[in-house]
Design a protein around this motif. Structure first.
Motif, PDB file in Angstrom:
ATOM      1  N   ALA A   1       0.821  -1.213   0.000  1.00 22.54           N
ATOM      2  CA  ALA A   1       0.000   0.000   0.000  1.00 22.54           C
ATOM      3  C   ALA A   1       0.854   1.261   0.000  1.00 22.54           C
ATOM      4  CB  ALA A   1      -0.924  -0.011   1.224  1.00 22.54           C
ATOM      5  N   MET A   2       2.081   1.153  -0.501  1.00 24.12           N
ATOM      6  CA  MET A   2       3.034   2.247  -0.392  1.00 24.12           C
ATOM      7  C   MET A   2       2.498   3.584  -0.904  1.00 24.12           C
ATOM      8  SD  MET A   2       6.999   2.380  -1.662  1.00 24.12           S
ATOM      9  CE  MET A   2       6.643   2.232  -3.413  1.00 24.12           C
ATOM     10  N   LEU A   3       1.855   3.584  -2.055  1.00 26.34           N
ATOM     11  CA  LEU A   3       1.419   4.839  -2.673  1.00 26.34           C
ATOM     12  C   LEU A   3      -0.063   5.108  -2.499  1.00 26.34           C
ATOM     13  CD1 LEU A   3       3.523   4.704  -5.958  1.00 26.34           C
ATOM     14  CD2 LEU A   3       4.013   5.943  -3.841  1.00 26.34           C
ATOM     15  N   PHE A   4      -0.730   4.285  -1.692  1.00 25.80           N
ATOM     16  CA  PHE A   4      -2.152   4.506  -1.459  1.00 25.80           C
ATOM     17  C   PHE A   4      -2.347   5.794  -0.661  1.00 25.80           C
ATOM     18  CE2 PHE A   4      -3.584  -0.242  -1.688  1.00 25.80           C
ATOM     19  CZ  PHE A   4      -3.175  -0.282  -3.008  1.00 25.80           C
ATOM     20  N   GLY A   5      -3.230   6.638  -1.178  1.00 29.55           N
ATOM     21  CA  GLY A   5      -3.506   7.896  -0.498  1.00 29.55           C
ATOM     22  C   GLY A   5      -2.626   9.035  -0.953  1.00 29.55           C
ATOM     23  N   THR A   6      -1.664   8.756  -1.831  1.00 32.01           N
ATOM     24  CA  THR A   6      -0.822   9.821  -2.387  1.00 32.01           C
ATOM     25  C   THR A   6      -0.853   9.698  -3.912  1.00 32.01           C
ATOM     26  OG1 THR A   6       1.126   8.402  -2.007  1.00 32.01           O
ATOM     27  CG2 THR A   6       0.654  10.112  -0.363  1.00 32.01           C
ATOM     28  N   ALA A   7       0.121   8.999  -4.506  1.00 34.45           N
ATOM     29  CA  ALA A   7       0.137   8.864  -5.967  1.00 34.45           C
ATOM     30  C   ALA A   7      -1.071   8.093  -6.482  1.00 34.45           C
ATOM     31  CB  ALA A   7       1.426   8.179  -6.411  1.00 34.45           C
ATOM     32  N   THR A   8      -1.580   7.162  -5.667  1.00 30.03           N
ATOM     33  CA  THR A   8      -2.816   6.445  -6.001  1.00 30.03           C
ATOM     34  C   THR A   8      -3.940   7.035  -5.161  1.00 30.03           C
ATOM     35  OG1 THR A   8      -1.547   4.434  -6.440  1.00 30.03           O
ATOM     36  CG2 THR A   8      -3.930   4.189  -6.167  1.00 30.03           C
TER      37      THR A   8
ATOM     38  N   PHE B   1      -3.141 -10.034   3.524  1.00 28.39           N
ATOM     39  CA  PHE B   1      -1.844  -9.584   4.019  1.00 28.39           C
ATOM     40  C   PHE B   1      -1.464  -8.284   3.320  1.00 28.39           C
ATOM     41  CE2 PHE B   1       2.778 -11.232   4.877  1.00 28.39           C
ATOM     42  CZ  PHE B   1       2.875 -10.399   5.974  1.00 28.39           C
ATOM     43  N   VAL B   2      -1.674  -7.151   4.000  1.00 29.74           N
ATOM     44  CA  VAL B   2      -1.427  -5.831   3.432  1.00 29.74           C
ATOM     45  C   VAL B   2      -0.190  -5.227   4.090  1.00 29.74           C
ATOM     46  CG1 VAL B   2      -2.375  -3.516   3.097  1.00 29.74           C
ATOM     47  CG2 VAL B   2      -3.885  -5.509   2.956  1.00 29.74           C
ATOM     48  N   ASP B   3       0.634  -4.568   3.297  1.00 26.41           N
ATOM     49  CA  ASP B   3       1.908  -4.036   3.779  1.00 26.41           C
ATOM     50  C   ASP B   3       1.970  -2.521   3.622  1.00 26.41           C
ATOM     51  OD1 ASP B   3       4.946  -4.919   4.402  1.00 26.41           O
ATOM     52  OD2 ASP B   3       4.942  -3.216   3.012  1.00 26.41           O
ATOM     53  N   THR B   4       2.479  -1.858   4.667  1.00 26.71           N
ATOM     54  CA  THR B   4       2.641  -0.409   4.624  1.00 26.71           C
ATOM     55  C   THR B   4       3.848  -0.023   5.478  1.00 26.71           C
ATOM     56  OG1 THR B   4       1.500   1.707   4.937  1.00 26.71           O
ATOM     57  CG2 THR B   4       1.057  -0.018   6.565  1.00 26.71           C
ATOM     58  N   SER B   5       4.009   1.259   5.735  1.00 25.12           N
ATOM     59  CA  SER B   5       5.093   1.751   6.585  1.00 25.12           C
ATOM     60  C   SER B   5       4.730   3.136   7.081  1.00 25.12           C
ATOM     61  CB  SER B   5       6.412   1.816   5.800  1.00 25.12           C
ATOM     62  OG  SER B   5       7.422   2.450   6.566  1.00 25.12           O
ATOM     63  N   ASP B   6       5.337   3.519   8.205  1.00 22.78           N
ATOM     64  CA  ASP B   6       5.043   4.856   8.729  1.00 22.78           C
ATOM     65  C   ASP B   6       5.705   5.953   7.906  1.00 22.78           C
ATOM     66  OD1 ASP B   6       7.723   4.711   9.534  1.00 22.78           O
ATOM     67  OD2 ASP B   6       7.349   5.350  11.601  1.00 22.78           O
ATOM     68  N   ASN B   7       6.596   5.608   6.975  1.00 21.15           N
ATOM     69  CA  ASN B   7       7.224   6.657   6.165  1.00 21.15           C
ATOM     70  C   ASN B   7       6.654   6.748   4.747  1.00 21.15           C
ATOM     71  OD1 ASN B   7       8.412   4.427   4.878  1.00 21.15           O
ATOM     72  ND2 ASN B   7      10.432   5.411   4.734  1.00 21.15           N
ATOM     73  N   TYR B   8       5.606   5.995   4.442  1.00 19.22           N
ATOM     74  CA  TYR B   8       4.990   6.059   3.107  1.00 19.22           C
ATOM     75  C   TYR B   8       3.972   7.184   3.063  1.00 19.22           C
ATOM     76  CZ  TYR B   8       6.767   1.275   2.296  1.00 19.22           C
ATOM     77  OH  TYR B   8       7.550   0.161   2.147  1.00 19.22           O
ATOM     78  N   ALA B   9       4.009   8.122   2.116  1.00 22.74           N
ATOM     79  CA  ALA B   9       5.043   8.252   1.096  1.00 22.74           C
ATOM     80  C   ALA B   9       5.667   9.637   1.236  1.00 22.74           C
ATOM     81  CB  ALA B   9       4.444   8.052  -0.288  1.00 22.74           C
ATOM     82  N   PHE B  10       6.725   9.707   2.049  1.00 19.81           N
ATOM     83  CA  PHE B  10       7.311  11.001   2.397  1.00 19.81           C
ATOM     84  C   PHE B  10       7.872  11.745   1.182  1.00 19.81           C
ATOM     85  CE2 PHE B  10      11.127   8.336   2.503  1.00 19.81           C
ATOM     86  CZ  PHE B  10      12.073   9.159   1.911  1.00 19.81           C
ATOM     87  N   TRP B  11       8.197  11.005   0.106  1.00 21.92           N
ATOM     88  CA  TRP B  11       8.834  11.614  -1.061  1.00 21.92           C
ATOM     89  C   TRP B  11       7.838  12.249  -2.022  1.00 21.92           C
ATOM     90  CZ3 TRP B  11       8.558   6.556   0.356  1.00 21.92           C
ATOM     91  CH2 TRP B  11       7.748   5.725  -0.426  1.00 21.92           C
ATOM     92  N   VAL B  12       6.548  12.120  -1.732  1.00 23.07           N
ATOM     93  CA  VAL B  12       5.526  12.696  -2.620  1.00 23.07           C
ATOM     94  C   VAL B  12       5.134  14.079  -2.112  1.00 23.07           C
ATOM     95  CG1 VAL B  12       3.198  12.440  -3.547  1.00 23.07           C
ATOM     96  CG2 VAL B  12       4.646  10.409  -3.248  1.00 23.07           C
ATOM     97  N   ASN B  13       5.396  15.106  -2.908  1.00 25.53           N
ATOM     98  CA  ASN B  13       4.949  16.478  -2.605  1.00 25.53           C
ATOM     99  C   ASN B  13       5.401  16.966  -1.237  1.00 25.53           C
ATOM    100  OD1 ASN B  13       3.542  16.583  -5.089  1.00 25.53           O
ATOM    101  ND2 ASN B  13       1.752  15.614  -4.159  1.00 25.53           N
ATOM    102  N   GLY B  14       6.610  16.590  -0.836  1.00 29.12           N
ATOM    103  CA  GLY B  14       7.162  17.106   0.403  1.00 29.12           C
ATOM    104  C   GLY B  14       6.482  16.616   1.665  1.00 29.12           C
TER     105      GLY B  14
ATOM    106  N   SER C   1      -0.123   6.519   3.913  1.00 29.09           N
ATOM    107  CA  SER C   1      -0.614   5.175   3.580  1.00 29.09           C
ATOM    108  C   SER C   1      -1.320   4.542   4.775  1.00 29.09           C
ATOM    109  CB  SER C   1       0.549   4.287   3.121  1.00 29.09           C
ATOM    110  OG  SER C   1       0.139   2.951   2.968  1.00 29.09           O
ATOM    111  N   GLU C   2      -0.713   4.638   5.956  1.00 31.95           N
ATOM    112  CA  GLU C   2      -1.361   4.085   7.155  1.00 31.95           C
ATOM    113  C   GLU C   2      -2.704   4.753   7.404  1.00 31.95           C
ATOM    114  OE1 GLU C   2       2.271   2.678  10.085  1.00 31.95           O
ATOM    115  OE2 GLU C   2       1.635   4.777  10.148  1.00 31.95           O
ATOM    116  N   SER C   3      -2.767   6.059   7.242  1.00 29.22           N
ATOM    117  CA  SER C   3      -4.023   6.774   7.483  1.00 29.22           C
ATOM    118  C   SER C   3      -5.102   6.325   6.513  1.00 29.22           C
ATOM    119  CB  SER C   3      -3.803   8.284   7.366  1.00 29.22           C
ATOM    120  OG  SER C   3      -2.935   8.747   8.384  1.00 29.22           O
ATOM    121  N   LEU C   4      -4.729   6.127   5.246  1.00 28.23           N
ATOM    122  CA  LEU C   4      -5.711   5.643   4.274  1.00 28.23           C
ATOM    123  C   LEU C   4      -6.201   4.251   4.652  1.00 28.23           C
ATOM    124  CD1 LEU C   4      -6.081   5.967   0.566  1.00 28.23           C
ATOM    125  CD2 LEU C   4      -5.858   3.641   1.459  1.00 28.23           C
ATOM    126  N   LEU C   5      -5.294   3.376   5.052  1.00 25.86           N
ATOM    127  CA  LEU C   5      -5.707   2.033   5.456  1.00 25.86           C
ATOM    128  C   LEU C   5      -6.637   2.090   6.664  1.00 25.86           C
ATOM    129  CD1 LEU C   5      -2.367   0.066   5.009  1.00 25.86           C
ATOM    130  CD2 LEU C   5      -4.442  -0.151   3.622  1.00 25.86           C
TER     131      LEU C   5
END
Length: 328
Positions: free
Chosen positions: A23-30, A49-62, A68-72
């Motif tokens: 779910a890396m780009l969910f809520g940002t690029a997707t 089995f869904v995968d995310t991280s607390d740093n996804y996606a820091f590189w999108v738009n600053g 991603s976690e919030s969207l999930l």
């Protein structure tokens, strides 16, 4: 869908689908609507089995991570999703300030960060307990004993189920697991690394890991998992971000060696023989191999996800697997 067990403790182990959804780009690029549709389709097909991280996606738009976690969390609440879906997240690589990155300004793996970041992930995901929590990158500035004890404490108190590790040298993984065992604490049981059918060169860093971190599942890591029953390798970027099939996604320099054309030729032969796509053969090869691997796939559309889902039912014959294994 097919399933496999992760974890060894009877009280904490979980059954998950053999294909994990990133779910890396969910809520940002997707966008949210598309992300929800992909998640809905995944669950409809039996994915758990869904995968995310607390740093996804820091590189999108600053941004700084957590999107991603919030969207999930919003998706879980809107769909009434409970513990039937295992969500894995990570900590340690979230930038401490906007405009920085995990390379120059990571949160790290101190006891304070582990406890605080895990709590923030639970809040964003809307859960009382994190199913799986990974150490996302290593932190050599903190004594390993401190990191191991902090992760173990979260499991002991019931706020985390299973522990995992990503992008660390094998000797560091083994030392962390030995420290945990000696202290009677839960240790790492899931290992998340880049792994695919093509073999990477070992004399240069991967373009996926430009900082030179050990993000790839090399022979030492695969041997380690093979000889330690109970460990599970979760393979990120197994499809090389489209590199197997898209002319606009050239393979990285780490794959520029004489063995690559031979393995690509074998892939195409097996794909033609089975009527499957090259991507599906790659996933089937990973799922059915000797080393227990759970491919972690991304998707920006339901159609992309459906292609990956179909790979679960692709059964390679012994001859086809031998052909793939021997190539290159």
């Amino acid at each position: 869908m097919k399933y496999r067990t992760i974890g060894t403790d009877p009280q904490r182990r979980r059954e998950v689908s053999v294909l994990s959804l990133g779910a890396m780009l969910f809520g940002t690029a997707t966008d949210e609507e598309t992300s929800f549709a992909i998640l809905d389709r995944y669950v409809e097909a039996g994915g758990t089995f869904v995968d995310t991280s607390d740093n996804y996606a820091f590189w999108v738009n600053g941004l700084q991570g957590g999107e991603s976690e919030s969207l999930l969390g919003r998706w879980r609440r809107s769909r009434g999703i409970g513990d039937e879906v295992v969500i894995a997240t990570k900590l340690g690589a979230r930038p401490l300030a906007p405009g920085t990155s995990y390379v120059d300004n990571p949160e790290g793996l101190s006891a304070k960060v582990i406890r605080q970041s895990a709590a923030e992930s639970r809040e964003r995901l809307g859960v009382e307990k994190l199913d799986v929590l990974y150490a996302h990158i290593d932190d050599m500035s903190v004594p390993q004993e401190e990191t191991v004890e902090a992760f173990g404490a979260l499991v002991a108190e019931g706020s985390v189920g299973l522990l995992g590790v990503s992008n660390q040298w094998v000797w560091r993984v083994e030392r962390a697991r030995a420290l945990a065992a000696a202290s009677g604490l839960a240790g790492y049981e899931l290992l998340q690394y880049h792994h695919t059918y093509l073999r990477r060169r070992t004399d240069r860093p991967s373009e996926l890991d430009p900082d030179g971190s050990p993000g790839g599942a090399d022979g030492a890591l695969l041997s380690y998992v093979r000889h330690h029953p109970g460990l599970t390798l979760v393979a990120y970027s197994p499809l090389l971000a489209g590199g197997y099939v898209r002319a606009d996604k050239p393979l990285g320099s780490e794959l520029d060696h004489p063995g690559t054309p031979a393995r690509l030729a074998a892939l195409r032969e097996v794909a033609q023989a089975t009527g499957a796509t090259v991507n599906q053969v790659v996933l089937a090869w990973l799922i059915g191999g000797e080393v227990p691997v759970v491919p972690l796939v991304g998707a920006s559309s339901v159609a992309q996800l459906d292609e990956s889902l179909a790979a679960v039912d692709l059964e390679l014959t012994a001859d086809q697997r031998a052909r793939l294994d021997a190539a290159g």
